[in-house]
Design a protein around this motif. Structure first.
Motif, mmCIF file in Angstrom:
data_model
loop_
_atom_site.group_PDB
_atom_site.id
_atom_site.type_symbol
_atom_site.label_atom_id
_atom_site.label_comp_id
_atom_site.label_asym_id
_atom_site.label_seq_id
_atom_site.Cartn_x
_atom_site.Cartn_y
_atom_site.Cartn_z
ATOM 1 N N ALA A 152 0.822 -1.204 0.000
ATOM 2 C CA ALA A 152 0.000 0.000 0.000
ATOM 3 C C ALA A 152 0.861 1.260 0.000
ATOM 4 C CB ALA A 152 -0.930 -0.014 1.208
ATOM 5 N N ARG A 153 1.932 1.256 0.798
ATOM 6 C CA ARG A 153 2.797 2.432 0.858
ATOM 7 C C ARG A 153 3.497 2.688 -0.477
ATOM 8 N NH1 ARG A 153 5.473 1.670 6.930
ATOM 9 N NH2 ARG A 153 3.893 2.899 8.039
ATOM 10 N N ARG A 154 3.953 1.631 -1.117
ATOM 11 C CA ARG A 154 4.619 1.799 -2.413
ATOM 12 C C ARG A 154 3.654 2.338 -3.457
ATOM 13 N NH1 ARG A 154 7.981 -3.949 -2.627
ATOM 14 N NH2 ARG A 154 9.725 -3.284 -1.279
ATOM 15 N N PRO A 207 0.759 9.554 3.851
ATOM 16 C CA PRO A 207 2.022 10.257 4.146
ATOM 17 C C PRO A 207 2.025 10.832 5.560
ATOM 18 C CG PRO A 207 1.077 10.982 2.050
ATOM 19 C CD PRO A 207 0.037 10.148 2.709
ATOM 20 N N VAL A 208 3.194 10.854 6.178
ATOM 21 C CA VAL A 208 3.344 11.359 7.549
ATOM 22 C C VAL A 208 3.852 12.793 7.511
ATOM 23 C CG1 VAL A 208 4.546 11.036 9.744
ATOM 24 C CG2 VAL A 208 3.796 9.049 8.440
ATOM 25 N N THR A 209 3.190 13.670 8.284
ATOM 26 C CA THR A 209 3.639 15.058 8.377
ATOM 27 C C THR A 209 4.087 15.408 9.793
ATOM 28 O OG1 THR A 209 1.382 15.825 8.832
ATOM 29 C CG2 THR A 209 2.083 15.789 6.531
ATOM 30 N N TRP A 224 -3.144 10.595 13.617
ATOM 31 C CA TRP A 224 -2.884 12.015 13.865
ATOM 32 C C TRP A 224 -1.733 12.581 13.030
ATOM 33 C CZ3 TRP A 224 -5.433 15.689 16.763
ATOM 34 C CH2 TRP A 224 -4.773 16.920 16.883
ATOM 35 N N PRO A 225 -0.531 11.974 13.028
ATOM 36 C CA PRO A 225 0.571 12.590 12.269
ATOM 37 C C PRO A 225 0.365 12.557 10.759
ATOM 38 C CG PRO A 225 1.228 10.438 13.095
ATOM 39 C CD PRO A 225 -0.096 10.745 13.722
ATOM 40 N N LEU A 227 -2.503 13.626 9.613
ATOM 41 C CA LEU A 227 -3.450 14.724 9.443
ATOM 42 C C LEU A 227 -2.850 16.071 9.812
ATOM 43 C CD1 LEU A 227 -6.618 13.105 11.103
ATOM 44 C CD2 LEU A 227 -6.078 13.215 8.661
ATOM 45 N N SER A 228 -1.913 16.074 10.749
ATOM 46 C CA SER A 228 -1.381 17.334 11.260
ATOM 47 C C SER A 228 0.101 17.207 11.606
ATOM 48 C CB SER A 228 -2.157 17.752 12.520
ATOM 49 O OG SER A 228 -1.590 18.908 13.104
ATOM 50 N N GLY A 229 0.827 18.306 11.414
ATOM 51 C CA GLY A 229 2.219 18.372 11.831
ATOM 52 C C GLY A 229 2.367 18.871 13.245
ATOM 53 N N GLN A 230 1.248 19.311 13.852
ATOM 54 C CA GLN A 230 1.293 19.783 15.237
ATOM 55 C C GLN A 230 1.313 18.608 16.203
ATOM 56 O OE1 GLN A 230 -1.905 22.527 16.041
ATOM 57 N NE2 GLN A 230 -1.369 23.893 14.335
ATOM 58 N N PRO A 231 1.876 18.797 17.390
ATOM 59 C CA PRO A 231 1.869 17.724 18.384
ATOM 60 C C PRO A 231 0.441 17.339 18.773
ATOM 61 C CG PRO A 231 3.405 19.465 18.999
ATOM 62 C CD PRO A 231 2.600 19.991 17.857
ATOM 63 N N ALA A 232 0.277 16.098 19.152
ATOM 64 C CA ALA A 232 -1.039 15.588 19.534
ATOM 65 C C ALA A 232 -1.163 15.575 21.048
ATOM 66 C CB ALA A 232 -1.231 14.181 18.986
ATOM 67 N N ASP A 233 -1.904 16.538 21.608
ATOM 68 C CA ASP A 233 -2.148 16.509 23.045
ATOM 69 C C ASP A 233 -3.304 15.563 23.338
ATOM 70 O OD1 ASP A 233 -4.783 18.234 23.341
ATOM 71 O OD2 ASP A 233 -3.480 19.273 21.921
#
Length: 441
Positions: A152-154, A207-209, A224-225, A227-233
């Motif tokens: 899937a990733r490829r 993809p990871v941001t 979460w990563p 969807l967002s590059g911000q830290p996940a609290d």
């Protein structure tokens, strides 16, 4: 409507009125075709004519002398007498037996349990297991098979950079299917094994941001990563996990109907999910939250909802994130998510913008917030792209599509075969003359 909603009417459950081939004038008994009669009775067409020969049914020649028609009330009476009626598909309707979700009185329930309470106390994987099996498995985790995840990733990596989330999820499903030689095992055990591996594969292929999560973390933490590059609290993660749980199913939305049609043909579970994803991408279904995201961003940029709502009304566009066909009040999913978002400090500006939209639009029409608006608050507040809500919806609803597939695999195959109401020229027609060709000499 909801994901899925469209200016108060929604499209998740488009209410269509269908009639038989001879509905006729008001007061005239409704007539059924031979195929409709056979479907209602759960028998072959030949058996229908056997009932006629025995005097158990009366028939009438159809207009034009092609085939026979049958009185709907007489067929229903015979079905009750013989006990052979297929109650899952009533004549002229698409009605399905389902033990997954019921929506009534502005609330909805998974297997009889209030879905918002279930999502409040249990994570997405636990809710998915509940709607699949009726069993609650505390702290269950879904893990992607290594071969499926690699494939899937490829495949996703080979897509153009501008590809959207649903593009990536569709090819990830296809790649995961190709990597699973046992995908044609339609036993409940086989389908559930595929599902438990497919959902984390979909997440892992994106993809990871931000900072990658561990394989043993909750699915929401792994998503979460992506969807967002911000830290996940913790508070924001709770909102995401709850959203995933809330959106797992919503009765027969358009994408779920497509999934059931695929399952009726005994397509494997990956193909069932592909069918659902194919319908999901429309702006009135899974992509609806993206419109709400863009609107909220504009409201925050312009300092208030009034000019933004006015622009929508002036141009004849619906105000995104408002109204739902199935709820007269506020969407219960939105209500819970708004309550949780109040505990996320960074969500305060977007939450205030959403409330401003609802209050401003109420001057024009009394519509309530739906889940698209709540997802938009999360995505705007946490630095996610406009398409984030669509991704959340697609990943979450995969569980519902699988649940409906499990039900459909237990039904009579290929039973979902509505009749078309032909409106074209009556046959026989002469062969058409090719464009540009002159008359024959």
């Amino acid at each position: 409507m909801t994901h899925d909603a469209a200016h108060g009417a929604g499209t998740e459950h488009a209410e269509e009125s269908t009639s038989g081939p001879e509905s006729g004038n008001a007061g005239e008994a409704r007539r059924l075709t031979t195929r409709e009669t056979a479907g209602l009775l759960g028998v072959k067409p030949e058996t229908v004519y056997a009932y006629v020969s025995r005097g158990q049914l009366s028939s009438r020649r159809a207009p034009g002398g092609r085939g026979s028609t049958f009185d709907a009330a007489e067929v229903e009476a015979l079905a009750r007498r013989t006990g052979r009626r297929d109650p899952s598909l009533a004549a002229g309707d698409l009605t399905f037996r389902t033990g997954i979700t019921i929506i009534e009185h502005d609330r909805y329930y998974f297997r009889g349990v209030d879905a918002t309470e279930l999502a409040r106390h249990h994570g997405y994987e636990e809710v998915a297991e509940w709607i699949w099996t009726g069993e609650l498995r505390p702290d269950v985790r879904f893990r992607a098979p290594a071969e499926s995840l690699t494939a899937a990733r490829r495949t996703v990596a080979a897509l153009p950079a501008h590809s959207g989330p649903t593009d990536r999820l569709r090819v990830a499903v296809a790649a995961a299917a190709a990597a699973d030689p046992l995908r044609f095992d339609l036993s409940p055990r086989g389908v559930l094994s595929s599902a438990r591996g497919l959902i984390p594969t979909l997440v892992g292929a994106l993809p990871v941001t931000g900072e990658e999560a561990g394989d043993g973390d909750r699915l929401a933490r792994r998503l979460w990563p992506r969807l967002s590059g911000q830290p996940a609290d913790a508070a924001a993660l709770t909102v995401l996990d709850t959203a995933l749980a809330l959106l797992a199913d919503h009765d027969l939305a358009a994408s779920t109907l497509a999934a059931r049609v695929a399952a009726s043909a005994h397509a494997h579970p990956y193909a069932v999910v592909s069918a659902g994803l194919g319908v999901l991408e429309g702006p009135l279904h899974g992509a609806a939250s993206g419109l709400a995201h863009r609107m909220l961003s504009e409201v925050m940029e312009r300092g208030g909802a009034a000019p933004v709502v006015a622009d929508h009304l002036r141009t004849g566009r619906r105000v995104p994130g408002l109204g739902h066909r199935l709820y007269t009040g506020e969407d219960p999913r939105a209500r819970l998510l708004f309550a949780l978002l109040a505990d996320v400090p960074r969500a305060a500006p977007a939450l205030e913008a959403a409330r401003d939209v609802v209050a401003t639009a109420a001057r024009h029409t009394p519509l309530h917030a739906n889940v698209d608006l709540a997802l938009a608050v999360l995505s705007v507040a946490c630095g996610m792209p406009a398409e984030a809500g669509e991704t959340v919806f697609a990943v979450s609803r995969t569980a519902g599509w699988i649940a409906h597939a499990l039900e459909e695999y237990a039904e009579r195959p290929l039973r979902i075969r509505p009749s078309g109401q032909y409106t074209g020229p009556r046959p026989p027609q002469p062969l058409p003359i090719p464009a540009g060709a002159g008359p024959a000499n």
